[in-house]
Write a protein that holds these residues in place. Sequence first.
Motif, PDB file in Angstrom:
ATOM      1  N   THR A 192     -30.866  86.426 -93.689  1.00  0.00           N
ATOM      2  CA  THR A 192     -31.983  86.172 -94.600  1.00  0.00           C
ATOM      3  C   THR A 192     -32.594  87.474 -95.097  1.00  0.00           C
ATOM      4  O   THR A 192     -33.004  87.580 -96.258  1.00  0.00           O
ATOM      5  CB  THR A 192     -33.063  85.322 -93.902  1.00  0.00           C
TER       6      THR A 192
ATOM      7  N   ARG B 136     -44.332  80.564 -97.469  1.00  0.00           N
ATOM      8  CA  ARG B 136     -43.847  81.765 -98.150  1.00  0.00           C
ATOM      9  C   ARG B 136     -43.074  81.402 -99.419  1.00  0.00           C
ATOM     10  O   ARG B 136     -43.247  82.030-100.463  1.00  0.00           O
ATOM     11  CB  ARG B 136     -42.924  82.581 -97.243  1.00  0.00           C
ATOM     12  N   ARG B 137     -42.209  80.395 -99.324  1.00  0.00           N
ATOM     13  CA  ARG B 137     -41.380  80.023-100.467  1.00  0.00           C
ATOM     14  C   ARG B 137     -42.212  79.572-101.672  1.00  0.00           C
ATOM     15  O   ARG B 137     -41.941  80.019-102.798  1.00  0.00           O
ATOM     16  CB  ARG B 137     -40.376  78.937-100.066  1.00  0.00           C
TER      17      ARG B 137
ATOM     18  N   MET C  98     -43.601  82.739-103.331  1.00  0.00           N
ATOM     19  CA  MET C  98     -42.582  83.561-103.995  1.00  0.00           C
ATOM     20  C   MET C  98     -42.025  82.878-105.231  1.00  0.00           C
ATOM     21  O   MET C  98     -41.863  83.502-106.291  1.00  0.00           O
ATOM     22  CB  MET C  98     -41.462  83.899-103.012  1.00  0.00           C
ATOM     23  N   LEU C  99     -41.718  81.588-105.124  1.00  0.00           N
ATOM     24  CA  LEU C  99     -41.134  80.875-106.255  1.00  0.00           C
ATOM     25  C   LEU C  99     -42.141  80.735-107.400  1.00  0.00           C
ATOM     26  O   LEU C  99     -41.824  81.013-108.567  1.00  0.00           O
ATOM     27  CB  LEU C  99     -40.647  79.508-105.808  1.00  0.00           C
TER      28      LEU C  99
ATOM     29  N   THR D 217     -42.288  87.379 -95.173  1.00  0.00           N
ATOM     30  CA  THR D 217     -41.020  86.756 -94.802  1.00  0.00           C
ATOM     31  C   THR D 217     -40.125  87.744 -94.072  1.00  0.00           C
ATOM     32  O   THR D 217     -39.457  87.385 -93.089  1.00  0.00           O
ATOM     33  CB  THR D 217     -40.301  86.215 -96.054  1.00  0.00           C
TER      34      THR D 217
ATOM     35  N   ILE E  73     -34.003  83.266-104.030  1.00  0.00           N
ATOM     36  CA  ILE E  73     -34.916  82.849-102.956  1.00  0.00           C
ATOM     37  C   ILE E  73     -34.840  81.343-102.744  1.00  0.00           C
ATOM     38  O   ILE E  73     -34.783  80.852-101.615  1.00  0.00           O
ATOM     39  CB  ILE E  73     -36.357  83.284-103.293  1.00  0.00           C
ATOM     40  N   GLY E  74     -34.812  80.591-103.842  1.00  0.00           N
ATOM     41  CA  GLY E  74     -34.763  79.138-103.731  1.00  0.00           C
ATOM     42  C   GLY E  74     -33.498  78.633-103.064  1.00  0.00           C
ATOM     43  O   GLY E  74     -33.529  77.643-102.324  1.00  0.00           O
TER      44      GLY E  74
ATOM     45  N   VAL F 130     -33.141  81.612 -99.186  1.00  0.00           N
ATOM     46  CA  VAL F 130     -34.185  82.052 -98.253  1.00  0.00           C
ATOM     47  C   VAL F 130     -34.971  80.842 -97.765  1.00  0.00           C
ATOM     48  O   VAL F 130     -35.688  80.204 -98.535  1.00  0.00           O
ATOM     49  CB  VAL F 130     -35.134  83.060 -98.939  1.00  0.00           C
ATOM     50  N   PRO F 131     -34.868  80.505 -96.489  1.00  0.00           N
ATOM     51  CA  PRO F 131     -35.604  79.349 -95.960  1.00  0.00           C
ATOM     52  C   PRO F 131     -37.072  79.679 -95.736  1.00  0.00           C
ATOM     53  O   PRO F 131     -37.454  80.850 -95.695  1.00  0.00           O
ATOM     54  CB  PRO F 131     -34.890  79.067 -94.632  1.00  0.00           C
ATOM     55  N   GLU F 132     -37.869  78.642 -95.581  1.00  0.00           N
ATOM     56  CA  GLU F 132     -39.282  78.844 -95.254  1.00  0.00           C
ATOM     57  C   GLU F 132     -39.380  79.460 -93.865  1.00  0.00           C
ATOM     58  O   GLU F 132     -38.722  79.017 -92.917  1.00  0.00           O
ATOM     59  CB  GLU F 132     -40.032  77.514 -95.293  1.00  0.00           C
ATOM     60  N   SER F 133     -40.200  80.488 -93.715  1.00  0.00           N
ATOM     61  CA  SER F 133     -40.290  81.210 -92.434  1.00  0.00           C
ATOM     62  C   SER F 133     -41.694  81.221 -91.857  1.00  0.00           C
ATOM     63  O   SER F 133     -41.923  81.887 -90.846  1.00  0.00           O
ATOM     64  CB  SER F 133     -39.817  82.659 -92.634  1.00  0.00           C
TER      65      SER F 133
END
Length: 416
Positions: free
Chosen positions: A15, A78-79, A82-83, A126, A184-185, A188-191
């Motif tokens: 990640t 976080r996602r 960022m998104l 993240t 990211i989508g 990258v998972p939610e952390s």
Amino acid sequence: MTRWWTQTAGGLPRTFWYLWTATLINRLGSFVAIYLGVYLVSVRHFSPAYAGMVIGLHGAGSAAGAVLGGVVADRWGRRPAMLAGNLAAAAAAVSLGLSGHPVAIAALTLLLGLFLGVARPAFTATIIDVVGERDRLRAMTLNYWAINIGFSIAATVAGLVLRFDPLLLFVINAAVLLGTAALIGLKVPESRPAPVTVGQFTRADRGGLGTVLRDRVFLTFTALTGLAWLCIESSVMLPVALRSDGLPASAYGPIIAVNGLMIVLGQLFVPRLIGRFDRSRTVAVAAVVIGTGFALTALADAVWFYALTVAVWTLGEMLMTPANSALTADLSPAAQRGRYQGVYSLGYAFATFAGPTLGGLVADRFTTDALWLGLFGLALLVAAGNLLAAPSRARRIAALRTPAPPPSPARQAAAV
């Protein structure tokens, strides 16, 4: 070299490398932030005063967005931060490129800075979430390396794009932001950590900015960091010093290029150099090196001498940046990392405004030599402040690493 590379970049989670790639892609296309002033003056034919005001709005929006983004990252994830930040910034970039009205340009620039700022605390949080404590210094160094590689390339390419078609500055920047959001989508998972109680931070997962703003240890650290960056940002006065020494202003480009070249070529060697030392003391040493570089600038009278001074304070920057990033992670409660990152970014935002502003005032009222010697004195104060703050930071880090004791039987009964 293989062993060195393994020790420098090996063992980091997948990640993190997706995030690193997103950083590189994002900075490779960050054309608008680099060439906005040139675009407004040369293409749109606005006055330098208006261009300066608009650039200031971009910085103000970025600072406000970072604080907002930190809250979003901790409350909703976080996602989402960022998104939403990258997608909204892409729309703002295209709209800015298509706009010609001065009020619309100012408003869209403010929004662009705001949306870019929203994404940044979540991004750094993240990295802290997914990288173990032992490897965070390496991870932060690698991310800083990617930022500087991307910026160096973007600064070169953006000039060519501006000559070909100015609108492409905004379209490519928007495309890069969309690409960052897509990466990211997809990868990258939610952390965001699950709510926990650690030490005295029993409500770290709730509320707004109250916990951060009551944290004197962290606020002192942020203020000292901002003052250190103020020294570096004051380097924009170098062309004035060159002119006063009878040197061509065009020499500023090759001189300041030493900064980017050193960071790109040497930053990856820093973790092994500073990894075993106390981070507060490392930052103190870095501040002394930065100050020494500016003190030498007062003696410089040739292009090679000015380049040498930039090399000295750049070495200090290379030591300071990863150590500060790791300290930020160490001092942040897990459930409030976004908010802490947002507040921490205000130190740099302050420096980007105060460095050129105060530097210009001192150089105009007195001399550039007085500015360089004043920065030397300020850097020494920053070093002393970090040394004095080291014990309280160590206690805070130890408290954050100590799990809270289980509730007493009486409290458990009351809860039932």
